[in-house]
Design an enzyme around this catalytic site. Structure first.
Site: not given
Length: 170
Positions: A2, A32, A119
């Protein structure tokens, strides 16, 4: 995944604030995950001298209550480190990336602060072994300390396939 899914260009920044253009090796939207690479010839000798290879841990061996450290680039300010504990293992959540996936992966839940920019960073155990890839957090006025990481036992085979093949095979 993402983090890079809508990117036109990719770059990697290092602890000494140097930045190098990166290339996409492959992506796996279902988990992801994405792998980027920087040609070693583009990294200065002084930066190379500061890079250490992470020791891979065993996320299946994590116990609730164990200390962990999340490393990332919180809010884009540069490298950041937060500490917390493993709040839960095998936590199932749905994210914007996984909501249409055939299977919803399970995550490590931690109360280590996870903010935008974390992330893709590492989640490390108390022995400095990589046990997860920081992925997301729950947020809202009634939520605190609810961060999630993809277990390294899930991520490692995906990462290895992305590096060698550029895609994940069945």
């Amino acid at each position: 995944y993402h983090v890079i899914q809508n990117a036109d260009t990719l770059s990697a920044s290092f602890i000494d604030n140097s930045v190098c253009e990166a290339n996409l090796k492959g992506t796996d939207p279902d988990n992801d995950l994405a792998v980027i690479a920087v040609p070693l010839s583009n990294i200065s000798e002084s930066t190379m001298g500061q890079i250490k290879v992470a020791t891979i841990g065993d996320s299946a061996a994590l116990k609730v209550g164990e200390q962990v450290v999340a490393i990332g680039n919180a809010l884009g300010y540069g490298q950041s480190v937060t500490t917390g504990i493993v709040s839960a293992t095998n936590r199932t959540i749905t994210t914007s990336v996984t909501e249409n996936a055939e299977t919803v992966p399970s995550y490590i839940q931690t109360n280590a602060a996870v903010n935008p920019g974390n992330s893709g960073g590492g989640l490390f155990d108390a022995q400095a072994r990589l046990v997860g890839v920081v992925n997301s957090k729950s947020s809202g006025s009634d939520v605190e300390g609810l961060g999630f990481a993809i277990p390294i036992d899930t991520a490692r085979p995906v990462i290895e396939q992305l590096i060698t093949q550029g895609y994940v095979s069945g």
